[in-house]
Write a protein that holds these residues in place. Structure first.
Motif, PDB file in Angstrom:
ATOM      1  N   ASP A  28      -2.363   9.981  -4.758  1.00 40.39           N
ATOM      2  CA  ASP A  28      -3.332   8.933  -4.458  1.00 40.39           C
ATOM      3  C   ASP A  28      -2.968   8.376  -3.087  1.00 40.39           C
ATOM      4  O   ASP A  28      -2.226   7.399  -2.968  1.00 40.39           O
ATOM      5  CB  ASP A  28      -3.277   7.840  -5.527  1.00 40.39           C
ATOM      6  N   LYS A  32      -6.786   7.684   5.681  1.00 43.29           N
ATOM      7  CA  LYS A  32      -8.062   8.378   5.911  1.00 43.29           C
ATOM      8  C   LYS A  32      -7.835   9.856   6.211  1.00 43.29           C
ATOM      9  O   LYS A  32      -8.639  10.709   5.824  1.00 43.29           O
ATOM     10  CB  LYS A  32      -8.813   7.724   7.073  1.00 43.29           C
ATOM     11  N   SER A  33      -6.757  10.159   6.932  1.00 45.32           N
ATOM     12  CA  SER A  33      -6.381  11.540   7.223  1.00 45.32           C
ATOM     13  C   SER A  33      -4.887  11.702   6.973  1.00 45.32           C
ATOM     14  O   SER A  33      -4.105  10.787   7.283  1.00 45.32           O
ATOM     15  CB  SER A  33      -6.685  11.903   8.679  1.00 45.32           C
ATOM     16  N   ILE A  35      -1.529  14.893   6.270  1.00 40.74           N
ATOM     17  CA  ILE A  35      -1.099  16.285   6.128  1.00 40.74           C
ATOM     18  C   ILE A  35       0.415  16.318   5.996  1.00 40.74           C
ATOM     19  O   ILE A  35       1.114  15.435   6.500  1.00 40.74           O
ATOM     20  CB  ILE A  35      -1.547  17.146   7.341  1.00 40.74           C
ATOM     21  N   TYR A  46       0.212  19.898   1.892  1.00 43.29           N
ATOM     22  CA  TYR A  46      -0.749  18.910   1.423  1.00 43.29           C
ATOM     23  C   TYR A  46      -1.613  18.518   2.610  1.00 43.29           C
ATOM     24  O   TYR A  46      -1.138  18.458   3.747  1.00 43.29           O
ATOM     25  CB  TYR A  46      -0.058  17.664   0.871  1.00 43.29           C
ATOM     26  N   GLU A  47      -2.908  18.274   2.362  1.00 46.11           N
ATOM     27  CA  GLU A  47      -3.766  17.794   3.435  1.00 46.11           C
ATOM     28  C   GLU A  47      -4.945  17.001   2.876  1.00 46.11           C
ATOM     29  O   GLU A  47      -5.390  17.230   1.744  1.00 46.11           O
ATOM     30  CB  GLU A  47      -4.268  18.940   4.306  1.00 46.11           C
ATOM     31  N   LYS A  48      -5.414  16.076   3.672  1.00 41.49           N
ATOM     32  CA  LYS A  48      -6.591  15.279   3.354  1.00 41.49           C
ATOM     33  C   LYS A  48      -7.292  14.968   4.677  1.00 41.49           C
ATOM     34  O   LYS A  48      -6.749  14.253   5.525  1.00 41.49           O
ATOM     35  CB  LYS A  48      -6.196  13.980   2.652  1.00 41.49           C
ATOM     36  N   ASN A  49      -8.465  15.520   4.861  1.00 33.36           N
ATOM     37  CA  ASN A  49      -9.240  15.305   6.088  1.00 33.36           C
ATOM     38  C   ASN A  49      -8.373  15.516   7.328  1.00 33.36           C
ATOM     39  O   ASN A  49      -8.469  14.775   8.314  1.00 33.36           O
ATOM     40  CB  ASN A  49      -9.830  13.886   6.117  1.00 33.36           C
ATOM     41  N   SER A 249      -3.869   4.321   7.460  1.00 31.68           N
ATOM     42  CA  SER A 249      -3.379   4.198   6.086  1.00 31.68           C
ATOM     43  C   SER A 249      -3.235   2.731   5.699  1.00 31.68           C
ATOM     44  O   SER A 249      -2.774   1.911   6.492  1.00 31.68           O
ATOM     45  CB  SER A 249      -2.025   4.895   5.951  1.00 31.68           C
ATOM     46  N   ASP A 255       2.435   6.063   1.136  1.00 31.11           N
ATOM     47  CA  ASP A 255       1.735   7.341   1.292  1.00 31.11           C
ATOM     48  C   ASP A 255       2.700   8.437   1.732  1.00 31.11           C
ATOM     49  O   ASP A 255       2.712   9.549   1.175  1.00 31.11           O
ATOM     50  CB  ASP A 255       0.621   7.220   2.340  1.00 31.11           C
ATOM     51  N   MET A 259       3.820  11.782  -0.317  1.00 30.34           N
ATOM     52  CA  MET A 259       3.488  13.105   0.222  1.00 30.34           C
ATOM     53  C   MET A 259       4.728  13.976   0.401  1.00 30.34           C
ATOM     54  O   MET A 259       4.718  15.174   0.089  1.00 30.34           O
ATOM     55  CB  MET A 259       2.755  12.936   1.557  1.00 30.34           C
TER      56      MET A 259
END
Length: 381
Positions: A28, A32-33, A35, A46-49, A249, A255, A259
């Motif tokens: 969670d 916003k972005s 990796i 792992y990546e998100k946007n 963030s 975060d 990660m």
């Protein structure tokens, strides 16, 4: 003429099943972005946007550091101009005309995010901030960060100053190939001169991950209103170096820790070459008592392995077709490289297992006579 033998080494790897890695709860992440990559291979864990364009704020200074390390002399004396001393934002508290070594300026940039120091360094190395920013952009794109553009050395807001989480991870991974980079970004405290003051500067690294996370070894925090809270963090455990990036963030420390924890469960270090392994033999010309010489690995090589990597690693052994005596025990004769998807991730020298003396002149002549006689008997008998 050199021979290159390529050997697939998937056999030495083993599949890590989800059960072996342990159950991993979904992340969670408020950024916003984001990796996480493994630095040597570039493998995304792992990546998100991660490819969305973002303002990097002071994480920009990672590229400033890389450019300065590769261009500059660490013993150079760097003097702050009026423009440097009046730069807005976070500061090393430089006054106009104040001088520090290049190395101290870089510590000031990375530990307390000194915007004034970034201007002093840029002007010293390139004549101006825009010229230095162009060098930063050129280097970033040479690294493979093709969606990145810098207009300054500090990370102060500019609509044309941007990157992506994926690009910043690549840039940071490159930085860890430079020995001084890792030393600087992992330093918790640095004392340096303070011209005109009765006491020195005592700098503490603003990157709290160095205290919060086991194995943390850098890299840089950042914040502007437009960029939000940004953090590039790095950690190394058991030979595995991870790079985590969060942009914009709400909880950048939480975060990043989540990660990194998640990603360390996906990957582990695997010895692939042991120190002392005999990996090749080479023909010896004019050796007194040896015609073939074994070569062994000078050091071990450890690689980062995850569950689907077994077919992606290869070794390349590079040695001459022959070597001339004399040879000393331990003399470097060749090299073995470990590749991940054709990218080098490890290497070691191949060295002589034994010493080999050169034949005496008489024995060399006698060998030549024997070879000639043998040739004549084969062809003219």
């Amino acid at each position: 003429m050199r021979s290159k033998a390529i050997t697939f080494i998937a056999a030495v790897l083993f599949i890590v099943t989800p059960a072996a890695m342990g159950a991993t709860a979904p992340l969670d992440v408020t950024a916003k972005s984001a990796i996480v990559i493994e630095a040597a291979t570039g493998k995304v864990l792992y990546e998100k946007n991660a490819n969305d364009r973002r303002y990097p704020a002071s994480t920009t200074k990672i590229m400033t550091l890389i450019t300065a390390l590769e261009m500059g002399n660490m013993n150079d004396v760097v003097t702050a101009s009026k423009a440097a001393s009046t730069t807005e934002g976070s500061s090393l508290w430089l006054t106009e005309g104040e001088s520090l070594s290049m190395l101290d300026m870089l510590y000031g940039i990375m530990l307390v995010s000194g915007n004034d120091a970034t201007v002093a360094v840029a002007e010293h190395l390139a004549g101006s901030v825009p010229a230095f920013a162009q060098l930063m952009t050129d280097k970033a794109q040479a690294i493979g960060a093709n969606h990145t553009h810098f207009t300054n050395s500090s990370g102060l807001p500019d609509v044309n100053h941007y990157t992506t989480a994926a690009d910043m991870a690549k840039i940071t991974a490159y930085g860890y190939q430079l020995p001084l980079f890792a030393t600087i970004v992992s330093t918790k405290e640095k004392i340096m001169p303070w011209q005109g003051q009765q006491h020195p500067r005592d700098l503490f690294n603003e990157n709290r991950m160095l205290w919060l996370y086991d194995g943390a070894n850098g890299a840089k925090t950042g914040y502007t209103e437009d960029a939000g809270r940004c953090l590039v963090s790095a950690a190394k455990r058991d030979g595995v170096q991870l790079i985590a990036v969060v942009f914009d963030s709400e909880r950048m420390w939480d975060d990043s820790i989540a990660m990194l924890n998640y990603s360390f469960k996906q990957i582990h270090s695997q010895p692939i070459i042991q120190q002392g392994d005999i990996l090749k033999t080479v023909k010896v010309v004019d050796g007194k008592d040896k015609a073939v010489l074994p070569l062994y690995a000078q050091d071990g090589v450890v690689i980062p392995v995850s569950g689907d990597d077994e077919g992606d690693f290869t070794t390349v052994v590079d040695v001459p077709d022959k070597v001339n005596a004399p040879i000393e025990e331990g003399q470097t004769v060749g090299q073995v490289k470990v590749l991940y998807q054709n990218k080098e991730v490890g290497s070691t020298n191949l060295v002589a297992h034994d010493s080999v003396e050169k034949k005496s002149l008489f024995k060399s002549l006698w060998s030549s006579v024997q070879s000639l006689v043998s040739y004549m008997l084969r062809n003219f008998a």
